[in-house]
Design an enzyme around this catalytic site. Structure first.
Site, mmCIF file in Angstrom:
data_model
loop_
_atom_site.group_PDB
_atom_site.id
_atom_site.type_symbol
_atom_site.label_atom_id
_atom_site.label_comp_id
_atom_site.label_asym_id
_atom_site.label_seq_id
_atom_site.Cartn_x
_atom_site.Cartn_y
_atom_site.Cartn_z
ATOM 1 N N GLU A 217 90.716 107.924 32.190
ATOM 2 C CA GLU A 217 90.273 106.619 32.761
ATOM 3 C C GLU A 217 91.913 106.035 32.392
ATOM 4 O OE1 GLU A 217 90.862 106.061 36.602
ATOM 5 O OE2 GLU A 217 90.105 108.927 36.969
ATOM 6 N N ASP A 218 92.712 106.379 31.199
ATOM 7 C CA ASP A 218 93.367 105.565 30.592
ATOM 8 C C ASP A 218 92.534 104.387 29.398
ATOM 9 O OD1 ASP A 218 95.403 106.109 31.681
ATOM 10 O OD2 ASP A 218 95.535 104.403 33.077
ATOM 11 N N ALA A 219 91.108 105.050 29.188
ATOM 12 C CA ALA A 219 90.661 104.475 28.036
ATOM 13 C C ALA A 219 91.263 105.149 26.256
ATOM 14 C CB ALA A 219 89.394 104.713 27.777
ATOM 15 N N ARG A 401 101.816 110.563 35.635
ATOM 16 C CA ARG A 401 102.868 109.416 35.255
ATOM 17 C C ARG A 401 104.888 109.801 34.371
ATOM 18 N NH1 ARG A 401 98.318 106.151 35.451
ATOM 19 N NH2 ARG A 401 96.923 106.628 33.503
#
Lengths: 602, 383
Positions: A217-219, A401
């Site tokens: 999650e985007d860490a 994305r």
């Protein structure tokens, strides 16, 4: 007949509006009319509007006549030699500034190759459609539009070299990157904007791979070795200031070490580090609550005459202390004079911010993330040549994305860091992808940018090739150190006796209306009671009249001020409710409290 | 103990007969059924109101503000999603798009017959019969050119239109001139504005069909011909020959309440709300919607969810004051000397008392003397 308006006022008519507007433009280009004048013909209203007033947004375009750009190679050469200047081009009518209204009459080609007979203008560069922040994004045309927008927004939050005279400045709050780098992959406008002298990030080695779930999650997983070597490190400056204010009656503040007789005197220990002048010395390590500037002020309310006359305790302590939750080292002290002519002291406190778990970091493509784990360099994956990536970036951040610009930036950065040349990746006109891949191949790497990586813990080769490259990363102005907050007990507000609000006031976290509903929905009445007990209060209530009674301390007895003899009992209620009862009384509403049987344990 | 409801028992009985299940097994099955049913019954003290509110509003927040979505092939634009849901729970006087679904009697189940009924239902105004209208200011009269060919389709002619006009207007003289109808006010020197008012009044006049039905679409639904209408008028439509009144539907809650009673209105609320949620692909248990509908109709009149409806008629002064219009409720309560008995959740949260919901609902009580007796007997035993 076409009506003609000048700055919104009707001035006359013309027989052929369109031709009239064209004539005006010709005269403007010839220098007969001011270049800041814009003219537009509206077909649907059949009117011409000429504007010369302020506040219009205008942008420069190259004039095209008969399918040919008026700006030729010859002009460009002269520009290079310095024979011609921008203003000369405008004066000659090769370039003109067009406002939003006149743009409606223009037909603008994006590049010189697109020009046909109908075009009236051509863009200086197609990347000019981007704003300042967006034009700094490399390969912006390979990204989805929203990502460019996010990326542009976040470059504004990046910590970098915000001003080259930062040592001389006294900003209230300032962030400064300790070792900023010039981006390897640049755009045309980055030179114009001055990104080379005011960089806001660092070129980091990125490997696109998951790592034990710590970059979900985007860490981001980052290399502790790099952190120790100063990666993404910044300094945080905060200025504390105060002046010696003058009050009515000839009283004034005094900056000095307070005497023990002063009201609110802390302790000798607290003032120990202040110099003779009451100001803390340079390079002192301070934490929240420490006194930076010792100050005493006159009392806000004067007491009795005797108190005032004796001069004892008629000053209060009003020292400047380090904010709650902040720390640092005293960096500089400025002694000056305020606008009112008072003595003004500014103390700057510097805090070194080493990147830590929870800090926000972003690339230039709207790919933001927080640091999720610091890994020792020996446990990090490494390449064949022994390179350990600085950041492990999760693969799942890419497909949804579609930030292809980031992937291109990575291989371009990789090529650049080996070949030693900067690459231009301006939107629409930047370096060709194939050229980058070829160069990368010639330098001995795979053209697709992938590399064999080895697990740092086991030494085994990963089964898949991993995309690695160099990208420009920014540390954003959202650091955990500024946001972390917890409270078990703490200060309460004076009026309601409920916990204060906000991190700076060491406040509580509000259990709001909707959270309350959830607890009720679970039927957890006791939990709810406990949560809302923060302003529990015992009130003595007269059972006869329902008014709040008072406690007569001298007789040690509860008395009702309305009834002479009556039973008075203690009632538990929230202080906020007691306050409401009193406010209702001030509105001439008489709220009676009827005391019933004790029903539930509190 | 909770007994199984009649409908479930009947269903079970039917299945037992069909599958020929022996008696001893039946009892066991019924017991399991009872236990399963018990799990779905709310326990005493459960805050069903809040659970319902959350169960409806959580999916409602996911609904986007899209209201342009076109429903089906009927070609009528309908308010959908959040705006429609708000309309239902706010109990608006009229829906933005009032609609009816009209079912037909058996003998009208052909396309032609269905169309015939549709033509009888659709409202026709004078405007639709007029091809040209002119205000003659010189003679201060209104000239209306009538489309006679169209009029025939609706069983009308010029005389009938004139009759209708005469019936519905006052103080005007109506004359016929070729294919025109001339209308002039009896009053001398009428102003232009008055003439224009008269014109729009006459053009909007009802001529034929049922008032309020703006559009009728004949549709095939399964093996049946059905009429979908824009505009609603239950009372009149039900009386039309060929219409199956028992099955005819509308989305106008207030109209149903007026013509068919509050129980029917409750049913429409449930149906409309669950339909709206379903269309958006959201799943809400019907019992939540039923509870809301019950709350809205419990008084016998339709009440909105909100300040002037259900929330405004709460028992507790403090709870009402905490919601909206604080001053109004506090002054009214102080003038009338109202008491707050602290029975609800909100009031008790305000004063910091235990909420009479869930675990806070129960007290442990015992009679003092019986307690003594027991203790006495115990002490005797020990001796």
């Amino acid at each position: 007949m076409t009506d003609i308006y000048f700055n919104g006022k009707f001035v006359g008519t013309a027989s052929k509006g369109e031709k009239f507007a064209e004539d005006v433009r010709k005269k403007r280009r010839a220098g007969l009319l001011p270049s800041k004048m814009n003219v537009v013909y509206y077909k649907e209203f059949d009117e011409v509007r000429i504007n010369t007033d302020s506040g219009r947004l205008r942008r420069p375009l190259i004039v095209v006549e008969k399918g040919k750009s008026k700006l030729t190679e010859e002009h460009l050469k002269k520009l290079e030699t310095g024979e011609l200047k921008w203003n000369d081009l405008v004066a000659k009518g090769l370039l003109e500034f067009i406002d939003a209204e006149e743009e409606e009459n223009a037909y603008i080609a994006l590049t010189e190759n697109d020009i046909n007979e109908d075009h009236t203008h051509v863009e200086i560069s197609p990347s000019i459609i981007l704003g300042i922040s967006a034009s700094l994004i490399p390969f912006a045309e390979h990204n989805r539009g929203d990502r460019v927008n996010y990326g542009a927004k976040m470059t504004g939050q990046a910590i970098g070299m915000y001003a080259s005279n930062f040592l001389m400045r006294a900003d209230t709050k300032a962030n400064l990157m300790i070792y900023p780098q010039v981006p390897l992959v640049r755009t045309e406008s980055s030179d114009i904007v001055g990104l080379a002298t005011h960089p806001a990030g660092q070129n980091l080695v990125i490997a696109v791979m998951p790592y034990g779930g710590y970059n979900m999650e985007d860490a981001l997983v980052i290399n502790r070795g790099s952190v120790d070597r100063g990666m993404l490190r910044s300094a945080y400056f905060r200025i504390y200031e105060t002046d010696e204010k003058k009050y009515w009656g000839g009283q004034e503040d005094e900056i000095r070490i307070p005497d023990p007789t002063v009201r609110g005197y802390k302790s000798e220990e607290d003032y120990k580090r202040l110099g003779e002048d009451g100001i803390i010395n340079l390079e002192n390590v301070v934490t929240s609550g420490d006194v930076l500037i010792g100050k005493i002020s006159p009392l806000r309310f004067l007491g009795t005459v005797e108190e005032f006359m004796t001069g004892i305790e008629n000053r209060r302590e009003s020292s400047v202390t380090v904010r709650h939750g902040e720390k640092g080292i005293v960096d500089k002290i400025v002694i000056s004079e305020s606008a009112d002519g008072n003595r003004l002291i500014k103390v700057s406190v510097r805090d070194e911010r080493i990147i830590e778990i929870g800090d926000k970091v972003s690339s230039r493509h709207g790919q933001k993330g927080v640091v999720g784990l610091l890994v020792n360099p020996e446990d990090m994956p490494f390449t064949e040549s022994g390179i350990i990536p600085d950041i492990l970036f999760n693969t799942h951040s890419i497909p949804s994305r579609m930030t292809m610009g980031q992937l291109l930036e990575m291989i371009t950065g990789k090529t650049s860091s080996i070949s030693g040349e900067y690459f231009d990746a301006t939107g629409f006109t930047g370096v060709d992808e194939n050229y980058i891949r070829e160069t990368l191949g010639k330098l001995g790497f795979r053209e697709d940018g992938k590399e064999t990586l080895y697990d740092g813990k086991t030494g085994r080769q990963y089964e898949v090739l991993i995309y690695t490259g160099v990208a420009y990363y920014q540390k954003l102005d959202h650091m955990v150190a500024n946001k972390i907050h917890a409270r078990s007990r703490g200060p309460v507000a004076l009026l309601t006796k409920q916990p204060t609000e906000g991190r700076a006031k060491e406040g509580g976290l509000r259990l709001g209306e909707m959270e309350k509903d959830c607890i009720i929905a679970h039927g957890a009445a006791m939990v709810l009671k406990e949560r809302f007990d923060s302003d529990k209060y015992m009130v003595a209530v007269c059972e006869n009249c329902g008014f709040i009674a008072m406690n007569d301390r001298t007789k040690n007895k509860l008395v009702c001020s309305l009834c002479s003899e009556s039973k008075i009992s203690w009632v538990e209620m929230s202080y906020a409710f007691k306050l409401m009862l009193e406010e209702l009384k001030s509105l001439l509403i008489y709220p009676r409290v009827e005391v019933g049987e004790h029903r539930n344990p509190g | 103990m909770i007994d199984l409801p009649k409908s479930i028992l009947e269903k079970a009985e039917k299945i037992f007969e069909e599958k020929k299940i022996p008696q001893h097994k039946r009892e066991k099955i019924l017991e399991n059924l009872k236990n399963a049913y018990k799990l779905y019954v709310y326990e005493p003290g459960e805050a069903i109101g809040i659970v319902s509110a959350q169960s409806i509003s959580e999916p409602a927040t996911q609904m986007t503000m899209r209201s342009y979505h076109v429903a089906g092939s009927a070609g009528i634009r309908v308010t959908l999603g959040l705006p429609r849901l708000m309309e239902i729970f706010d109990a608006r006087r009229t829906p933005t798009t009032p609609m009816m679904v009209i079912y037909l009697d058996k003998q009208y189940q052909t396309k032609e017959k269905a169309r015939e009924v549709a033509a009888r239902i659709k409202e026709v105004r004078i405007r639709e019969m007029v091809t040209d209208d002119v205000i003659d200011l010189l003679n201060s009269q209104l000239e209306l050119k009538i489309d006679l060919k169209k009029a025939v389709l609706f069983n009308l002619d010029k005389e009938k239109i004139i009759d209708n006009l005469k019936k519905n207007t006052k103080d005007v003289t109506i004359k016929s001139h070729e294919d025109k109808i001339l209308v002039s006010p009896k009053k001398e020197d009428t102003s232009i504005r008055e003439m224009q008012k008269l014109k729009s009044k006459i053009l909007d006049m009802h001529l034929y069909g049922i008032k309020g039905i703006q559009q009728v679409v004949v549709k095939r639904e399964g093996d049946e011909w059905v009429l979908n209408t824009l505009g609603s008028n239950v009372k009149k439509v039900m009386a039309v020959e060929g219409v199956d009144g028992a099955r005819t539907e509308t989305n106008d809650i207030h109209e149903v309440a007026k013509t068919l009673g509050i129980e029917a209105a409750r049913f429409v609320i449930i149906k409309e709300a669950s339909k709206t949620l379903e269309e958006q692909g959201l799943e809400v248990d019907i019992r939540h919607i039923m509870l809301v509908a019950d709350a809205m109709t419990a008084t016998g009149k339709i009440q909105a969810i909100g300040r002037y409806g259900v929330a405004g008629s709460k028992g507790s002064v403090l709870a009402r004051a905490a919601f909206e219009e604080t001053i109004k409720h506090l002054t009214a309560a102080s003038i009338r000397g109202r008491k707050d008995r602290f029975n609800g959740a909100i009031e008790n949260v305000m004063v910091g008392k235990l909420v009479p919901i869930g675990t806070g609902m129960f007290d442990l009580t015992m009679k003092a003397d019986e307690n003594e007796k027991e203790e006495n007997s115990k002490s005797k035993e020990s001796k």
